[in-house]
Motif scaffolding. Structure first.
Motif, mmCIF file in Angstrom:
data_model
loop_
_atom_site.group_PDB
_atom_site.id
_atom_site.type_symbol
_atom_site.label_atom_id
_atom_site.label_comp_id
_atom_site.label_asym_id
_atom_site.label_seq_id
_atom_site.Cartn_x
_atom_site.Cartn_y
_atom_site.Cartn_z
ATOM 1 N N GLY A 70 -8.564 26.694 -48.093
ATOM 2 C CA GLY A 70 -10.016 26.914 -48.114
ATOM 3 C C GLY A 70 -10.702 26.065 -49.161
ATOM 4 N N VAL A 129 -13.522 22.980 -48.748
ATOM 5 C CA VAL A 129 -14.799 22.830 -49.483
ATOM 6 C C VAL A 129 -14.932 21.417 -50.028
ATOM 7 C CG1 VAL A 129 -16.092 23.584 -51.506
ATOM 8 C CG2 VAL A 129 -14.992 25.271 -50.029
ATOM 9 N N TYR A 140 -15.644 19.039 -47.153
ATOM 10 C CA TYR A 140 -17.039 19.115 -46.707
ATOM 11 C C TYR A 140 -17.969 18.451 -47.718
ATOM 12 C CZ TYR A 140 -21.525 21.073 -45.319
ATOM 13 O OH TYR A 140 -22.828 21.213 -44.941
ATOM 14 N N THR A 141 -17.679 18.621 -48.999
ATOM 15 C CA THR A 141 -18.483 17.964 -50.039
ATOM 16 C C THR A 141 -18.425 16.443 -49.877
ATOM 17 O OG1 THR A 141 -18.004 19.785 -51.547
ATOM 18 C CG2 THR A 141 -18.848 17.753 -52.511
ATOM 19 N N LEU A 152 -21.675 22.425 -54.488
ATOM 20 C CA LEU A 152 -20.329 22.662 -53.989
ATOM 21 C C LEU A 152 -19.265 22.128 -54.946
ATOM 22 C CD1 LEU A 152 -20.541 22.008 -50.143
ATOM 23 C CD2 LEU A 152 -20.407 24.175 -51.354
ATOM 24 N N ALA A 177 -16.533 24.591 -56.333
ATOM 25 C CA ALA A 177 -15.109 24.355 -56.070
ATOM 26 C C ALA A 177 -14.299 24.497 -57.356
ATOM 27 C CB ALA A 177 -14.907 22.974 -55.458
ATOM 28 N N ARG A 213 -16.429 32.276 -50.767
ATOM 29 C CA ARG A 213 -16.324 30.848 -50.443
ATOM 30 C C ARG A 213 -16.841 30.557 -49.035
ATOM 31 N NH1 ARG A 213 -13.415 27.736 -47.394
ATOM 32 N NH2 ARG A 213 -12.197 29.508 -46.632
ATOM 33 N N ILE A 214 -16.468 31.419 -48.103
ATOM 34 C CA ILE A 214 -16.933 31.226 -46.722
ATOM 35 C C ILE A 214 -18.450 31.379 -46.641
ATOM 36 C CG2 ILE A 214 -16.773 32.150 -44.388
ATOM 37 C CD1 ILE A 214 -13.906 33.000 -45.065
ATOM 38 N N ARG A 228 -20.558 30.787 -49.039
ATOM 39 C CA ARG A 228 -21.157 29.593 -49.641
ATOM 40 C C ARG A 228 -21.081 28.401 -48.685
ATOM 41 N NH1 ARG A 228 -22.366 28.099 -54.897
ATOM 42 N NH2 ARG A 228 -22.547 30.356 -55.211
ATOM 43 N N MET A 229 -20.028 28.311 -47.920
ATOM 44 C CA MET A 229 -19.941 27.254 -46.918
ATOM 45 C C MET A 229 -21.039 27.399 -45.874
ATOM 46 S SD MET A 229 -17.728 24.793 -47.066
ATOM 47 C CE MET A 229 -17.864 24.402 -45.335
ATOM 48 N N SER A 240 -24.261 26.273 -47.340
ATOM 49 C CA SER A 240 -24.313 24.814 -47.437
ATOM 50 C C SER A 240 -24.608 24.190 -46.077
ATOM 51 C CB SER A 240 -22.985 24.276 -47.990
ATOM 52 O OG SER A 240 -22.738 24.783 -49.283
ATOM 53 N N LEU A 241 -23.986 24.729 -45.040
ATOM 54 C CA LEU A 241 -24.265 24.216 -43.689
ATOM 55 C C LEU A 241 -25.720 24.463 -43.304
ATOM 56 C CD1 LEU A 241 -21.006 25.363 -41.890
ATOM 57 C CD2 LEU A 241 -21.663 23.017 -42.416
#
Length: 602
Positions: A21, A25, A28-29, A100, A104, A221-222, A224-225, A228-229
């Motif tokens: 996971g 992150v 994706y960053t 992010l 992280a 974390r999910i 926050r993802m 971010s999306l």
């Protein structure tokens, strides 16, 4: 569903999952960072494209056309469009990439703490298990020793040959072994109970709590993802209204194009103000052939022309230099060839004064390296527009200077009323400078207004189209016409090269076409001199290098034989042999009262 109860035995798998996971992150960053770089590169390329096609200084005249202005507006909107893509890149960097990256690092630290606690609890339960196993093995070993001791005692007790002391010793040994076995049993039982408590606490309290924290960390974390999306989409959504305005601006610019207005603007830009040439008159080559039959007839014709000119009195104005006519070779060419030459060749100067004016213009342009200040190199209509624009600019400068003067005047009044605020005399130098500037600008405006009035006074008025006559025909027929109808706009230039539509009365003699056979010669010296119409005084020295001009010194008194026709030149005479043209602005002219009134030119 809780990881602590459902995944109590999946410590290693949870460790791998959470690490994956965090890697996601970071992946994706990196993706957002590359997207940001693409946006920046795109914006940079769009800006460079817009800058590349922006109008240069030399192309400022393009702005008068609506389609050019529309294109320039599109370039400006495109520049703003590129700016919005830069905003996208900046927002992605600040709201996603930086956030992010920081998160992280926080997740890595938190995950490390949780799994460190889990490993520590795992090690503790494993140590307890080992201790329990040790107690169990000791209890087992003591029990076996006690059984062997009991069997030995029973064997010794049954044997009649063994002494009573040996039996007693075997009995004591068996009792001791039984006591050790009993102690090991009690120890094993006590530690087993303790281990069961620790194991129960480990699997139902410690590990569930650790796994619950890891689960909360993963869920955060999910989440926050997901944020971010969402931000990734919102960053683009935020610029859509402004991009829409940019596109609307491009559409409005395209809709503002007016073809009719642009086509009319072409007329305004290139209209010369000249009248189209008139009809070409018939050229009678037969008369020239009759006059050139013999040299005697040519001499007689010349003598007749002289007597004819002398009989007409002083009503005509004669030029000091006239080209003599020689037998033209063009008389043998067909009429169609002459017509083609006339239509395709450039208009020639038909008099010595026009020739001298064209030479003066060339000298001025070559000396200054730029266009004349009065725009005399342009046709009348274009010259008028340039002069008007120059006057408008000067008036704007005058207004600016007057506004500064008024402001300084008010400041001076305030200083006079309140001396503590400043010295009133400190404003005087600046006021004097502004007054000088206004005076210079007003003089400049008057100069250009004079040129504008001159141009507007000469602008052609539509009337009957003038007839175009052939120069060859005029020169072969030595009798000068009573009216000069062939003076088209190109043949009338001022001494400085400006155009004029006036037909001056001094043009009575024509210059022959420039051919290989023609030469520059003077007319007969017995031509009558023009009468004086006044006097003039030279204000400045004039060298008069050009042909037809007269050099004068400052303060010299001269006779005026022909006033300025609006082209800036006055014809003067020093004595019976020296005469020529001088700039009107270089002399102060005093005309006789019977000429055109007592008018003074300075």
């Amino acid at each position: 569903m809780s990881w602590g109860t459902e995944l109590w035995d999946q410590f290693d798998n949870l460790e791998k999952h959470t690490q994956w996971g965090i890697d996601f992150v970071e992946k994706y960053t990196k993706f957002v960072k590359e997207r940001s770089e693409i946006e920046l590169n795109y914006a940079r390329q769009i800006r460079n494209l817009s800058k590349k096609y922006q109008p240069k200084k030399k192309d400022e005249d393009e702005n008068k056309y609506t389609w050019c202005r529309a294109f320039h507006s599109t370039l400006n909107e495109l520049n703003d469009y590129a700016g919005q893509h830069e905003v996208v890149a900046e927002n992605m960097t600040s709201q996603i990439i930086a956030d992010l990256t920081r998160y992280a690092q926080e997740v890595k630290t938190e995950r490390k703490t949780h799994f460190h606690d889990g490993r520590k609890a795992q090690q503790q339960i494993e140590a307890s298990w080992k201790q329990l196993e040790s107690c169990k093995r000791k209890f087992e070993r003591d029990c076996k020793e006690a059984d062997r001791a009991q069997q030995y005692f029973e064997k010794m007790d049954a044997d009649i040959n063994v002494t009573k002391a040996d039996v007693e010793k075997a009995r004591q040994q068996a009792q001791m072994r039984h006591q050790m076995a009993s102690d090991s049993k009690n120890e094993y039982s006590s530690y087993l109970q303790k281990f069961n408590q620790e194991q129960n606490e480990h699997y139902y309290t410690i590990i569930p709590n650790i796994f619950q924290n890891i689960q909360a960390m993963e869920e955060k974390r999910i989440e926050r993802m997901g944020e971010s999306l969402k931000t990734f989409a919102e960053v683009d959504r935020q610029i859509l209204p402004i991009i829409g305005k940019c596109l609307d601006g491009m559409t409005q610019a395209a809709e503002s194009i007016e073809p009719k207005n642009d086509s009319s603007m072409v007329i305004e830009s290139y209209k010369s103000g000249f009248e189209p040439p008139g009809d070409v008159e018939f050229e009678d080559y037969g008369q020239a052939m009759k006059r050139t039959v013999s040299e005697t007839s040519l001499n007689n014709s010349r003598s007749d022309n002289k007597s004819e000119r002398s009989g007409k009195g002083k009503s005509k104005t004669l030029w000091p230099f006239i080209k003599k006519n020689k037998t033209p070779k063009q008389s043998k060419e067909p009429l169609s060839h002459r017509f083609n030459d006339l239509m395709t060749s450039k208009p020639k100067m038909h008099c010595l004064r026009s020739l001298r004016r064209g030479l003066s213009l060339k000298l001025r342009v070559s000396t200054n390296g730029s266009n004349p200040e009065d725009f005399s190199h342009l046709p009348p209509e274009q010259r008028r527009k340039k002069l008007q624009a120059k006057i408008d600019d000067i008036n704007k400068d005058i207004q600016k200077e007057m506004d500064q003067r008024d402001a300084l005047t008010k400041m001076k009044e305030v200083y006079i009323k309140n001396p503590q605020m400043g010295d009133p005399n400190s404003v005087d130098p600046r006021l004097g400078e502004i007054a000088n500037n206004i005076e210079k600008l007003q003089a400049e405006a008057q100069k250009f207004e004079g040129w504008l009035a001159e141009v507007e006074g000469r602008m052609p008025v539509k009337s009957d189209p003038p007839r175009r006559t052939s120069v060859l025909y005029e020169t072969q027929n030595s009798t000068p016409p009573t009216t000069n109808n062939n003076n088209c706009a190109q043949d009338r230039e001022s001494p400085d090269g400006s155009y004029t539509e006036e037909q001056s009365s001094e043009v009575q003699s024509k210059v022959q076409p420039e051919t290989a056979e023609s030469g520059d010669e003077f007319d007969d010296p017995d031509e009558e001199m023009l009468p004086t119409i006044g006097t003039c005084k030279a204000l400045y020295p004039f060298e008069g290098h050009n042909e037809g001009t007269l050099a004068v010194t400052e303060g010299e008194l001269l006779y005026v034989i022909e006033e300025d026709k609006g082209d800036g030149w006055t014809r003067v005479r020093r004595n019976e042999e020296e005469e020529g043209y001088v700039p009107t602005s270089y002399v102060e002219v005093f005309l006789d009262s019977n000429a055109k009134g007592a008018i003074t030119y300075i």
